[in-house]
Design a protein around this motif. Sequence first.
Motif, mmCIF file in Angstrom:
data_model
loop_
_atom_site.group_PDB
_atom_site.id
_atom_site.type_symbol
_atom_site.label_atom_id
_atom_site.label_comp_id
_atom_site.label_asym_id
_atom_site.label_seq_id
_atom_site.Cartn_x
_atom_site.Cartn_y
_atom_site.Cartn_z
ATOM 1 N N LEU A 198 -4.430 -33.277 -28.442
ATOM 2 C CA LEU A 198 -4.524 -34.740 -28.456
ATOM 3 C C LEU A 198 -3.679 -35.367 -29.559
ATOM 4 N N ARG A 199 -3.211 -34.565 -30.486
ATOM 5 C CA ARG A 199 -2.377 -35.100 -31.569
ATOM 6 C C ARG A 199 -0.911 -35.156 -31.172
ATOM 7 N N LEU A 200 -0.536 -34.584 -30.038
ATOM 8 C CA LEU A 200 0.842 -34.596 -29.572
ATOM 9 C C LEU A 200 1.114 -35.842 -28.732
ATOM 10 N N ALA A 201 2.383 -36.090 -28.455
ATOM 11 C CA ALA A 201 2.755 -37.218 -27.610
ATOM 12 C C ALA A 201 2.358 -36.946 -26.167
ATOM 13 N N ALA A 202 2.132 -38.032 -25.406
ATOM 14 C CA ALA A 202 1.664 -37.903 -24.021
ATOM 15 C C ALA A 202 2.648 -37.104 -23.179
ATOM 16 N N ARG A 203 3.939 -37.378 -23.345
ATOM 17 C CA ARG A 203 4.936 -36.680 -22.529
ATOM 18 C C ARG A 203 4.963 -35.188 -22.830
ATOM 19 N N THR A 204 4.735 -34.826 -24.068
ATOM 20 C CA THR A 204 4.672 -33.408 -24.425
ATOM 21 C C THR A 204 3.517 -32.736 -23.712
ATOM 22 N N ARG A 205 2.357 -33.387 -23.708
ATOM 23 C CA ARG A 205 1.184 -32.803 -23.044
ATOM 24 C C ARG A 205 1.435 -32.630 -21.553
ATOM 25 N N LEU A 206 1.973 -33.662 -20.899
ATOM 26 C CA LEU A 206 2.193 -33.594 -19.454
ATOM 27 C C LEU A 206 3.164 -32.475 -19.099
ATOM 28 N N GLN A 207 4.252 -32.364 -19.840
ATOM 29 C CA GLN A 207 5.226 -31.337 -19.521
ATOM 30 C C GLN A 207 4.732 -29.953 -19.937
ATOM 31 N N ALA A 208 3.943 -29.876 -20.994
ATOM 32 C CA ALA A 208 3.397 -28.580 -21.421
ATOM 33 C C ALA A 208 2.451 -28.015 -20.370
ATOM 34 N N VAL A 209 1.638 -28.885 -19.770
ATOM 35 C CA VAL A 209 0.716 -28.429 -18.724
ATOM 36 C C VAL A 209 1.496 -27.834 -17.558
ATOM 37 N N SER A 210 2.550 -28.527 -17.119
ATOM 38 C CA SER A 210 3.363 -28.025 -16.001
ATOM 39 C C SER A 210 4.050 -26.713 -16.371
ATOM 40 N N ALA A 211 4.583 -26.640 -17.590
ATOM 41 C CA ALA A 211 5.273 -25.418 -18.029
ATOM 42 C C ALA A 211 4.312 -24.235 -18.083
ATOM 43 N N TRP A 212 3.128 -24.447 -18.640
ATOM 44 C CA TRP A 212 2.147 -23.371 -18.744
ATOM 45 C C TRP A 212 1.670 -22.935 -17.360
ATOM 46 N N GLU A 213 1.471 -23.883 -16.443
ATOM 47 C CA GLU A 213 1.021 -23.526 -15.100
ATOM 48 C C GLU A 213 2.061 -22.673 -14.375
ATOM 49 N N LEU A 214 3.347 -23.028 -14.533
ATOM 50 C CA LEU A 214 4.408 -22.244 -13.883
ATOM 51 C C LEU A 214 4.478 -20.837 -14.462
ATOM 52 N N VAL A 215 4.477 -20.731 -15.793
ATOM 53 C CA VAL A 215 4.556 -19.414 -16.430
ATOM 54 C C VAL A 215 3.340 -18.561 -16.071
ATOM 55 N N GLU A 216 2.176 -19.188 -16.063
ATOM 56 C CA GLU A 216 0.954 -18.446 -15.731
ATOM 57 C C GLU A 216 1.005 -17.932 -14.300
ATOM 58 N N PHE A 217 1.506 -18.759 -13.366
ATOM 59 C CA PHE A 217 1.610 -18.327 -11.969
ATOM 60 C C PHE A 217 2.564 -17.140 -11.836
ATOM 61 N N ILE A 218 3.733 -17.227 -12.475
ATOM 62 C CA ILE A 218 4.727 -16.155 -12.361
ATOM 63 C C ILE A 218 4.194 -14.860 -12.972
ATOM 64 N N LEU A 219 3.642 -14.947 -14.182
ATOM 65 C CA LEU A 219 3.164 -13.739 -14.857
ATOM 66 C C LEU A 219 1.976 -13.110 -14.124
ATOM 67 N N ALA A 220 1.031 -13.941 -13.685
ATOM 68 C CA ALA A 220 -0.131 -13.399 -12.970
ATOM 69 C C ALA A 220 0.298 -12.731 -11.664
ATOM 70 N N SER A 221 1.245 -13.343 -10.951
ATOM 71 C CA SER A 221 1.733 -12.749 -9.704
ATOM 72 C C SER A 221 2.420 -11.418 -9.969
ATOM 73 N N MET A 222 3.246 -11.375 -11.007
ATOM 74 C CA MET A 222 3.940 -10.133 -11.346
ATOM 75 C C MET A 222 2.956 -9.036 -11.754
ATOM 76 N N VAL A 223 1.903 -9.434 -12.471
ATOM 77 C CA VAL A 223 0.898 -8.461 -12.911
ATOM 78 C C VAL A 223 0.291 -7.735 -11.725
ATOM 79 N N PHE A 224 -0.161 -8.482 -10.729
ATOM 80 C CA PHE A 224 -0.854 -7.849 -9.603
ATOM 81 C C PHE A 224 0.112 -7.064 -8.719
ATOM 82 N N LEU A 225 1.348 -7.536 -8.593
ATOM 83 C CA LEU A 225 2.345 -6.742 -7.868
ATOM 84 C C LEU A 225 2.627 -5.428 -8.597
ATOM 85 N N LEU A 226 2.738 -5.496 -9.917
ATOM 86 C CA LEU A 226 2.994 -4.288 -10.706
ATOM 87 C C LEU A 226 1.857 -3.287 -10.593
ATOM 88 N N VAL A 227 0.627 -3.800 -10.507
ATOM 89 C CA VAL A 227 -0.517 -2.902 -10.318
ATOM 90 C C VAL A 227 -0.343 -2.100 -9.038
#
Length: 523
Positions: free
Chosen positions: A251-280
């Motif tokens: 909440l101490r960051l700028a609004a635009r930082t929060r909005l873009q950080a959420v999108s960035a984290w969601e994309l990275v999480e999707f890619i890494l989680a997908s790769m994890v289960f494929l690697l298994v």
Amino acid sequence: MHVFELILVMLSAALALTVAARWLQVPAAVLLVLGGMVLAFVPALPHLRLDPELALALFLPPLLQASALRTDWNLFKSNIVFIVSLAFGAVLFTAGAVAFAARELIPGLGWPAAIVLGAIVAPPDAVAATSVLKRFRLPKRIVAVLEGESLVNDASALVLYKLGISAALLGSIGTGEVVGSFALTALVGVLVGLAAGKAANWLMLRLKDRFLEIMVSFLAGFVSYLVAEWIEGSGVLAAVACGGLIGRAQLRLAARTRLQAVSAWELVEFILASMVFLLVGLQLREIVDRLTEYSLTELLLLGGATSAVLIVARIVWVFVTFYPASALVAVIRGEPFSPPLSYPTIISWAGMRGVVSLAAALALPTNFQGRDLIVFLAFCAIFSTLVIQGTTLKWLIGWFDLRDPDIGEVNEATIAAREIVAAAIAGQGIDTQGATTTDEVLRLFRERKAAATRAATGTDIDRTRLEAMLRRKLEGIQSARLQLKERRDQLDGETLATLTRELDLEEEQILLAIGDTGEAEAL
């Protein structure tokens, strides 16, 4: 070049299998593991050997940090009795049950090797839990317990795992040494994570560049994990503590930082989680190729028996401890709390295993007793819990027709949300006092936004009047955000995240409307 091509194939497969999972209405993790198993036996594809240390260092920090960023820490604290019971008690009980069964079923397997097997398969996986649970609308208490457990249980399991290996190589280790080692490892991990999180927050508030701030938030998790592991601490708890501290400072960051950080984290999480289960799934060919001393029937029987013990042990632990823990929570809170049968049933069945178990198995020394069989049994545990429990959880939830008892309740969180929204729409003729739940408060807020948008696009408002009106709205948003920051501990995590996003989106729309391309001042 072969590795690059394989990565492209895996990303393409992850996309196709995720779309198929949505169409079939099954957890994506299930199809990803099955897809990896199919790819493992495609002759044209190169044989991929998973480096366990690289897998843990690459996948665990960002995925644990992502979970910690969105964790409702108020609910975590209020359900700490259940979380501790599962993250430590259930892990030790399950590891013991699996170790005892393995000793009986596998001739010549020593206790240290059996305990290592138990420690490998005992902890449910944070990535697997998140991948499956996000498809369902569960009561907040259940989600808080399951996600909280998956954040910290790897620490207890990995300590037991390391001590089991030491016992196999050195002879024996006393109980006092086990307890002391775990306490020291956990403490070091938490301290490193808090230090890394504090340093990351300090740096992000001074960079004044949203892309650099987001990069710092990613790097902090890796740094905390690697430093903690280097000094013999818990990298898992370090990444969790770091993510939790960064999440508290969002909440101490700028609004635009929060909005873009959420999108960035969601994309990275999707890619890494997908790769994890494929690697298994991709590891299956290498695992099977080395097990020449067992017939297929023997392997399937051992894998099925181990998985059955694993599942039943968790069910037993949850049902034996859940209601006494509920009574303790009721005493601590000073309020009645008698959860229905659905609560322990869902919690006991939602114990999916994932990449931590496989990576820990693959990290065993090459000369460790029964290594290849342990790796195979770990794969069976992951496969069976994901496929059996992951695919049937939907029907189990539907059978109980779960309803969140907190929904519709006028409580401190509802009052706080109402007052925050009132601050945002002050002086605009909108009354939120008739709203009795946070959902109704948010509905009124969105209706007011829609009305304001229609008014702003009308042709009868000149540019000067429009800009003055939008400036007043910005002041209201800043006032609401100040209230949000001051009263965040009165809100549940979902309401806090929703209100923050609604305010950020409206601020972004206003800034675009008045032609301000810079960052609004962060609080």
